[in-house]
Design an enzyme around this catalytic site. Structure first.
Site, short mmCIF file in Angstrom:
data_model
loop_
_atom_site.label_atom_id
_atom_site.label_comp_id
_atom_site.label_asym_id
_atom_site.label_seq_id
_atom_site.Cartn_x
_atom_site.Cartn_y
_atom_site.Cartn_z
CG ASP A 7 -1.76 1.05 1.84
OD1 ASP A 7 -1.92 1.98 0.43
OD2 ASP A 7 -1.87 1.41 2.73
CE LYS A 69 -1.50 7.29 -3.55
NZ LYS A 69 -2.44 6.08 -2.44
CD GLU A 146 -4.65 4.18 -2.12
OE1 GLU A 146 -5.65 4.31 -2.00
OE2 GLU A 146 -3.67 4.29 -2.28
CG ASP A 168 -9.59 4.23 0.52
OD1 ASP A 168 -8.73 5.09 1.88
OD2 ASP A 168 -8.67 3.75 0.10
#
Length: 589
Positions: A7, A69, A146, A168
């Site tokens: 992850d 990211k 994810e 999420d």
């Protein structure tokens, strides 16, 4: 060789592997179950990743990079002392640490991985993530969404038929997916999200609150002071976490700035009510994607069997309460929001390490069907985005359509491919330009050009084309500024491998340097205390050996070779021998 699931998060990253059919989190060498997604460069060129990078951030703000990211797949570069680093290269440093930590924990080589991305990542962002894995020395078997990974981890123990919402909210992105768990199938029905909404945005609100409070009290604006700003950012992050358990928290930062009356300290109280008020609009922004996902899946919230909260930001009480209002459901507490994504990725990694093609079984019974998060279009006459692949189409996708020329006697056509949901091309993201050359000259509308779009199980697009008149396949060039070319990726791999070797030399040199400095201190003390008891030549030799060693100790770390390490150790050995009697006399005294 082991295969792991990763992850790769905005704030923290996590790795896992499967043992005995169960996913197990890989602790890093610091003993932590998650690793901060922070990269830093020391003044002497050493690269720091994870907790050590975060610890020194306040003292080294210009050479510390966080939340990389959010820049994946974009034209963004970090300038560190005149050298530019792409998001892929920086992410590769995080991935390389996760890989090394896994190798240390498992005591075997790790070369294959499944890496997760937000469901709403587009083609360029997914490709950039895959490139980062390659640079880190990993064979990326699959890019998995994810929320899908979280559902996979949940479905391992809760495989009864039901529809699940995965909400999420991570450090930098927000995704919501509607997933159906059947008897033997986990199928993603719909996904939606916001790539620019996450815990970082909550932090920014607290940072602004603390800076304003400090300026009101002391009349000092520290927004241009990078070191002070970094300290405030760290305090804001900790205050946010504390307010998940407490109704109020104290923020104390002594000596934050120097004012006319002397040192100025930041001392203030932040309540959960104030935090909720300043972040209310951020929480509300999650409502739109939730409703879109439910509508696309064709279900009402009341039909959900479970709501899973994923990502550290879902620990915020206001977020949890908002989910209850949106869905009418009590969120499940059966999975760890920080670890479940890596665990789901590990389940898929374990399967793919045996067979890397086709649809995925999480174990021998659960089949995983994912979807493409965004519609795929081409620009046609008048700037219209002509939809070819609808969002939430089950992966993999194979779609062909015949095009023709718009002008007479064209020998080539240019097709702009877009991702997004807007009707006009200019309002969507252009992900590539495809040019077909060598078309036979003919009036407009006569040539028959079949263009085929393939979206693989990673959500990554490839394109092929052929002229139906000749039957010959034609090449298509993809121009995407967000992607690294194969040459750039290979160069980054070489740089990473070179650094890995250089890093080992640095560690060896620093260990020898520490021993040498200790020895130099002992030798100097011996000369000062018992020098009169030594022969003249003996003293001269100690001084010469100490001077030679002291010169080597000062060598810069960014220009080391194996010979430098050997030379330092040899010089240390010489001083050890020449000063042995003097140091013995000191110990006797």
């Amino acid at each position: 060789m082991a295969t792991i699931g990763i992850d790769l998060g905005t704030t923290n990253s996590c790795a896992a592997f499967v043992e005995g059919g169960r996913p197990v989190i890989v602790p890093n060498v610091e003993g932590e179950r998650t690793t901060p997604s922070v990269v830093a460069f020391s003044k002497d060129g050493e690269r720091l990743v994870g907790t050590v990078a975060r610890r020194q951030a306040a003292m080294n703000p210009d050479r510390t990079i966080e939340s990389v990211k959010r820049h994946m797949g974009g034209d963004w570069w970090a300038d560190i002392d005149g050298k530019l680093y792409s998001p892929q290269e920086l992410s590769a440093m995080i991935l390389r640490k996760l890989r090394r930590d896994a190798e240390a924990f498992l005591d075997q080589e790790v070369t294959q991985a499944v890496i997760t991305v937000p469901a709403y990542f587009d083609d360029a962002q997914r490709q950039a993530t895959k490139d980062a894995g390659r640079i880190a020395g990993l064979d990326v078997l699959r890019i998995i969404n994810e929320p899908t990974a979280a559902a996979l981890a949940y479905g391992l123990d809760n495989g009864e038929p039901q529809k699940v919402m995965v909400y999420d909210l991570g450090g930098g992105t927000f995704d919501v997916s509607i997933i159906e768990i059947g008897d033997d199938v986990i199928e993603v029905l719909a996904t939606s999200g916001d790539n620019h909404l996450g815990g970082d945005d909550f932090d920014e609100r607290v940072i602004a609150y603390l800076l304003d409070a400090f300026q009101r009290e002391h009349g000092i604006d520290v927004r241009r002071d990078k070191m002070a700003l970094r300290r405030v950012a760290e305090a804001a992050r900790e205050a946010k976490k504390e307010l998940s358990a407490l109704e109020s928290t104290q923020v104390n930062l002594p000596f934050l700035a120097q004012g006319p009356a002397g040192p100025a300290h930041l001392e203030t109280t932040l309540t959960r009510a104030a935090f909720n008020d300043m972040t209310r609009d951020l929480v509300e922004r999650t409502s739109g994607p939730v409703q879109t996902a439910l509508n696309d899946a064709g279900i009402a919230a009341s039909e959900l069997g479970c709501v899973l909260l994923v990502g550290g930001s879902t620990r915020i009480p206001a977020v949890q309460e908002h989910v209850r209002r949106l869905t009418g459901k009590e969120p499940s507490a059966s999975i760890n929001p920080d670890e479940c994504v890596a665990m789901g990725a590990a389940l898929q990694a374990a399967t793919l390490s045996g067979a890397s093609t086709g649809l995925v079984k999480a174990d021998n019974s659960i089949l995983l069907l994912d979807v493409t998060p965004l519609s795929l279009s081409v620009e046609t006459v008048g700037g219209v985005a002509t939809r070819l692949v609808e969002r939430n189409t089950t992966l993999p996708v194979h779609y062909s359509q015949v095009f023709s020329t718009a002008a007479a006697f064209q020998t080539s056509v240019e097709i702009r491919v877009l991702q997004g949901e807007r009707p006009l091309a200019k309002d969507n993201k252009a992900i590539g330009t495809f040019r077909l050359k060598g078309i036979k000259r003919a009036p407009a509308g006569v040539p028959q050009i079949e263009v085929t779009f393939d979206i693989d199980a990673n959500g990554i697009l490839t394109v092929s084309a052929k002229d139906l008149d000749t039957g010959k396949a034609q090449s298509i060039t993809i121009d995407d500024s967000g992607r690294m070319s194969d040459d750039e990726v290979e160069r980054a791999i070489r740089d990473a491998e070179q650094y890995a070797a250089q890093d080992g030399l640095r560690r060896d040199f620093m260990a020898a340097r520490d021993e040498a400095q200790s020895l130099l201190s002992e030798a100097d003390r011996a000369l000062a205390q018992v020098g009169k008891q030594l022969e003249k030549d003996e003293k001269k030799q100690i001084k010469a050996d100490a001077a030679a060693l002291r010169k080597l100790v000062g060598k810069k770390l960014d220009a080391l070779s194996a010979a430098d390490v050997d030379e330092l150790r040899s010089a240390k050995d010489r001083l050890e021998r020449s000063s042995a009697r003097a140091r013995t006399l000191v110990s006797r005294d």
